[in-house]
Design an enzyme around this catalytic site. Structure first.
Site, PDB file in Angstrom:
ATOM      1  N   CYS A  73       0.834  -1.209   0.000  1.00  0.00           N
ATOM      2  CA  CYS A  73       0.000   0.000   0.000  1.00  0.00           C
ATOM      3  C   CYS A  73       0.869   1.260   0.000  1.00  0.00           C
ATOM      4  O   CYS A  73       1.805   1.365   0.789  1.00  0.00           O
ATOM      5  CB  CYS A  73      -0.917  -0.008   1.232  1.00  0.00           C
ATOM      6  SG  CYS A  73      -2.034   1.401   1.253  1.00  0.00           S
ATOM      7  N   CYS A  77       0.578   4.912   6.803  1.00  0.00           N
ATOM      8  CA  CYS A  77      -0.016   4.782   8.142  1.00  0.00           C
ATOM      9  C   CYS A  77       1.003   4.107   9.080  1.00  0.00           C
ATOM     10  O   CYS A  77       1.433   2.973   8.802  1.00  0.00           O
ATOM     11  CB  CYS A  77      -1.304   3.976   8.065  1.00  0.00           C
ATOM     12  SG  CYS A  77      -2.392   4.538   6.742  1.00  0.00           S
ATOM     13  N   CYS A  80       0.661   0.363  10.274  1.00  0.00           N
ATOM     14  CA  CYS A  80       0.183  -0.699   9.370  1.00  0.00           C
ATOM     15  C   CYS A  80       1.306  -1.520   8.740  1.00  0.00           C
ATOM     16  O   CYS A  80       2.242  -0.978   8.142  1.00  0.00           O
ATOM     17  CB  CYS A  80      -0.685  -0.079   8.275  1.00  0.00           C
ATOM     18  SG  CYS A  80      -1.465  -1.354   7.257  1.00  0.00           S
ATOM     19  N   CYS A 117     -16.379  -8.951   6.053  1.00  0.00           N
ATOM     20  CA  CYS A 117     -15.714  -7.665   5.796  1.00  0.00           C
ATOM     21  C   CYS A 117     -14.484  -7.897   4.925  1.00  0.00           C
ATOM     22  O   CYS A 117     -13.584  -8.645   5.322  1.00  0.00           O
ATOM     23  CB  CYS A 117     -15.266  -7.022   7.099  1.00  0.00           C
ATOM     24  SG  CYS A 117     -16.566  -6.913   8.314  1.00  0.00           S
ATOM     25  N   CYS A 148     -19.381  -5.925   4.058  1.00  0.00           N
ATOM     26  CA  CYS A 148     -18.663  -4.705   4.424  1.00  0.00           C
ATOM     27  C   CYS A 148     -17.384  -4.686   3.602  1.00  0.00           C
ATOM     28  O   CYS A 148     -16.804  -5.744   3.346  1.00  0.00           O
ATOM     29  CB  CYS A 148     -18.330  -4.713   5.917  1.00  0.00           C
ATOM     30  SG  CYS A 148     -17.377  -3.253   6.436  1.00  0.00           S
ATOM     31  N   CYS A 208     -19.120   2.463   8.835  1.00  0.00           N
ATOM     32  CA  CYS A 208     -18.344   1.824   9.894  1.00  0.00           C
ATOM     33  C   CYS A 208     -17.086   2.668  10.053  1.00  0.00           C
ATOM     34  O   CYS A 208     -16.282   2.762   9.119  1.00  0.00           O
ATOM     35  CB  CYS A 208     -17.986   0.396   9.484  1.00  0.00           C
ATOM     36  SG  CYS A 208     -16.801  -0.405  10.583  1.00  0.00           S
ATOM     37  N   ARG A 286     -17.451  -2.227  18.106  1.00  0.00           N
ATOM     38  CA  ARG A 286     -16.750  -3.492  17.814  1.00  0.00           C
ATOM     39  C   ARG A 286     -15.373  -3.535  18.464  1.00  0.00           C
ATOM     40  O   ARG A 286     -14.531  -2.662  18.219  1.00  0.00           O
ATOM     41  CB  ARG A 286     -16.621  -3.678  16.302  1.00  0.00           C
ATOM     42  CG  ARG A 286     -15.956  -5.009  15.919  1.00  0.00           C
ATOM     43  CD  ARG A 286     -16.153  -5.342  14.438  1.00  0.00           C
ATOM     44  NE  ARG A 286     -17.549  -5.252  14.088  1.00  0.00           N
ATOM     45  CZ  ARG A 286     -18.046  -4.376  13.211  1.00  0.00           C
ATOM     46  NH1 ARG A 286     -17.254  -3.563  12.569  1.00  0.00           N
ATOM     47  NH2 ARG A 286     -19.334  -4.336  12.963  1.00  0.00           N
TER      48      ARG A 286
HETATM   49  N1  SAM Z   1      -6.635   0.512   3.365  1.00  0.00           N
HETATM   50  C1  SAM Z   1      -7.883   0.713   3.944  1.00  0.00           C
HETATM   51  C2  SAM Z   1      -7.919   1.886   4.882  1.00  0.00           C
HETATM   52  O1  SAM Z   1      -6.899   2.296   5.390  1.00  0.00           O
HETATM   53  O2  SAM Z   1      -9.006   2.402   5.110  1.00  0.00           O
HETATM   54  C3  SAM Z   1      -8.428  -0.485   4.641  1.00  0.00           C
HETATM   55  C4  SAM Z   1      -7.628  -1.379   5.489  1.00  0.00           C
HETATM   56  S1  SAM Z   1      -6.972  -0.725   6.986  1.00  0.00           S
HETATM   57  C5  SAM Z   1      -5.903  -2.034   7.427  1.00  0.00           C
HETATM   58  C6  SAM Z   1      -8.297  -0.717   8.147  1.00  0.00           C
HETATM   59  C7  SAM Z   1      -8.007  -0.254   9.549  1.00  0.00           C
HETATM   60  O3  SAM Z   1      -7.348  -1.264  10.283  1.00  0.00           O
HETATM   61  C8  SAM Z   1      -7.135   0.956   9.739  1.00  0.00           C
HETATM   62  O4  SAM Z   1      -7.809   2.153   9.515  1.00  0.00           O
HETATM   63  C9  SAM Z   1      -6.727   0.820  11.196  1.00  0.00           C
HETATM   64  O5  SAM Z   1      -7.660   1.470  12.046  1.00  0.00           O
HETATM   65  C10 SAM Z   1      -6.780  -0.687  11.426  1.00  0.00           C
HETATM   66  N2  SAM Z   1      -5.424  -1.228  11.636  1.00  0.00           N
HETATM   67  C11 SAM Z   1      -4.487  -1.430  10.689  1.00  0.00           C
HETATM   68  N3  SAM Z   1      -3.348  -1.906  11.238  1.00  0.00           N
HETATM   69  C12 SAM Z   1      -3.560  -2.011  12.566  1.00  0.00           C
HETATM   70  C13 SAM Z   1      -2.769  -2.420  13.670  1.00  0.00           C
HETATM   71  N4  SAM Z   1      -1.506  -2.812  13.524  1.00  0.00           N
HETATM   72  N5  SAM Z   1      -3.316  -2.415  14.912  1.00  0.00           N
HETATM   73  C14 SAM Z   1      -4.594  -1.997  15.078  1.00  0.00           C
HETATM   74  N6  SAM Z   1      -5.398  -1.586  14.068  1.00  0.00           N
HETATM   75  C15 SAM Z   1      -4.891  -1.586  12.823  1.00  0.00           C
HETATM   76 FE1  SF4 Z   2      -2.776   1.189   3.417  1.00  0.00          FE
HETATM   77 FE2  SF4 Z   2      -2.604   0.055   5.811  1.00  0.00          FE
HETATM   78 FE3  SF4 Z   2      -2.999   2.671   5.625  1.00  0.00          FE
HETATM   79 FE4  SF4 Z   2      -4.988   0.970   4.916  1.00  0.00          FE
HETATM   80  S1  SF4 Z   2      -4.114   1.254   6.959  1.00  0.00           S
HETATM   81  S2  SF4 Z   2      -4.273   2.805   3.809  1.00  0.00           S
HETATM   82  S3  SF4 Z   2      -3.755  -0.698   4.084  1.00  0.00           S
HETATM   83  S4  SF4 Z   2      -1.155   1.548   4.927  1.00  0.00           S
END
Ligand code: SAM
Ligand code: SF4
Ligand code: DTB
Length: 365
Positions: A73, A77, A80, A117, A148, A208, A286
């Site tokens: 990606c 973030c 992530c 989801c 979802c 959500c 959730r």
């Molecule tokens: N890429 C899309 C986005 O960012 O909206 C969808 C997937 S993203 C992984 C969905 C959510 O998962 C993120 O917004 C974050 O809140 C949560 N998330 C991701 N990595 C995480 C982690 N290591 N611990 C807790 N929550 C996490």
């Molecule tokens: Fe990409 Fe992870 Fe951020 Fe979702 S949370 S936009 S998968 S880097």
């Protein structure tokens, strides 16, 4: 003296939250901070009252996650594992074939899940991805599961396409307070996030949206995070509260490995759940990522404080989850039942909501 004054102010807050017309979008940060400040048992008790007023408190909604496109990606973030900026060892994959997704959904349904989801590690879906995504929505719905998706940012047109395919929910988290957002993610803004949420809402898809607790944020950030959700004109129908899963190779995973004291304590996590429940009485709250390393005692406190939904299965998107056996055992021990059918929401303030226990609307409490 000071404590008495605080309790008097809190009493008026709670009077508002438990009133029959008590869904509010005019929460102030001060009110939300006062809820966080309540003595712990008082806060959990009040959250449990609000929960019971609007939901069947002995039932937990079971949802299942599938990563339909993992890793690679372009977003940064800090939490992530799927960001190209992270050195987490997660390998990038292509978008899954529709048939393989439907096979996974069938397994989830057979294991008792009600919502499927599907998550993609995209900044936003490309037009060429939409036909497959639409086929996934249609196929999963035909199995009788709620759908979802979480695919990153959406244009109004894409949101409409997903709505027309029958998508029930779109997950798009605000993640943290507006002030803290830029410390965690630089490749998009908090306002970008809100814009997609607007596009989703305007297309008629249920929202959500939640975030992550335990990213080294302050109490004030947690107040700002809940405030941003609870002051939306229409609250998100689902509010995922994730506990950070610290992944080695991500900015936040590395930071927490270096400063373990930064890890949020369980009581503060439960407080966040309780305040979300009180301020957003109708939403499904959730208990999301992080359950794998959370004690059953802490999870029980979260359920007591109004959490009423979990992700089942042994995997989230890339991180481990508690697993079906562990969850079945925990729910049996706690006497909690899987939520059947529609979410038990009442009609409040004239807003069309799904009804409690077979009443198709308009029935009194
Ligand atoms: N890429 C899309 C986005 O960012 O909206 C969808 C997937 S993203 C992984 C969905 C959510 O998962 C993120 O917004 C974050 O809140 C949560 N998330 C991701 N990595 C995480 C982690 N290591 N611990 C807790 N929550 C996490
Ligand atoms: Fe990409 Fe992870 Fe951020 Fe979702 S949370 S936009 S998968 S880097
Ligand atoms: C949400 O708030 N939590 C889920 C879901 N929405 C998509 C994702 C949790 C991801 C946890 C980290 C991982 O599995 O990589």
């Amino acid at each position: 003296m000071q404590e008495t004054a605080l309790m008097q102010r809190d009493a008026s807050i709670i009077a508002d939250t438990t009133a029959p017309t008590g869904v509010r979008s005019d929460w102030t940060r001060e009110e939300i901070a006062a809820l966080f400040d309540l003595p712990f048992t008082e806060l959990v008790f009040r959250a449990a009252e609000v929960h019971r007023a609007h939901h069947r408190a002995g039932e937990i909604q079971l949802c299942t996650l599938l990563s339909i496109k993992t890793g690679g990606c372009p977003e940064d973030c800090g939490y992530c594992s799927q960001s190209v900026k992270a050195d987490s060892g997660v390998e990038a994959t292509k978008l899954m074939e529709v048939q393989a997704v439907l096979q996974s959904a069938a397994q989830a349904r057979d294991a008792g899940s009600k919502r499927f989801c599907m998550g993609a590690a995209w900044r936003n879906p490309k037009e060429r991805d939409m036909p497959a995504v639409i086929a996934m929505i249609k196929g999963v719905r035909e199995m009788g599961l709620e759908t979802c998706m979480t695919l990153g940012m959406l244009t109004p047109g894409q949101a409409t396409q997903l709505a027309e395919a029958g998508l029930d929910y779109y997950n798009h988290n605000i993640d943290t307070s507006p002030e803290r957002y830029g410390d965690v993610i630089t490749t998009r803004t908090f306002a970008d996030r809100l814009q997609t949420l607007d596009n989703v809402r305007n297309a008629g898809i249920n929202v959500c949206s939640g975030g992550i607790v335990g990213m080294g944020e302050t109490r004030a950030d947690r107040v700002g995070f809940v405030h941003a959700l609870a002051s939306m004109e229409q609250h998100p129908e689902s509010v995922p509260v994730n506990a950070l899963v610290p992944v080695k190779g991500t900015v936040l995973g590395n930071m927490l490995a270096d400063t373990p004291l930064a890890k949020i304590d369980d009581i503060e996590f439960v407080r966040t759940v309780a305040v979300a429940r009180i301020t957003m009485p109708l939403s499904m709250v959730r208990l999301s990522a992080g359950r794998e390393s959370m004690s059953e005692a802490t999870q029980s406190l979260c359920f007591m404080a109004g959490a009423n939904s979990i992700f089942t299965g042994d995997k989230l998107l890339t991180a481990a989850n508690a697993g079906d056996d562990a969850d079945a055992a925990m729910m049996a021990r706690l006497g909690l039942k899987p939520m059947e059918g529609e979410e038990p929401l009442r009609e409040i303030k004239g807003r069309a909501m799904k009804a409690v226990g077979g009443c198709s609307g308009g029935c009194a409490a």
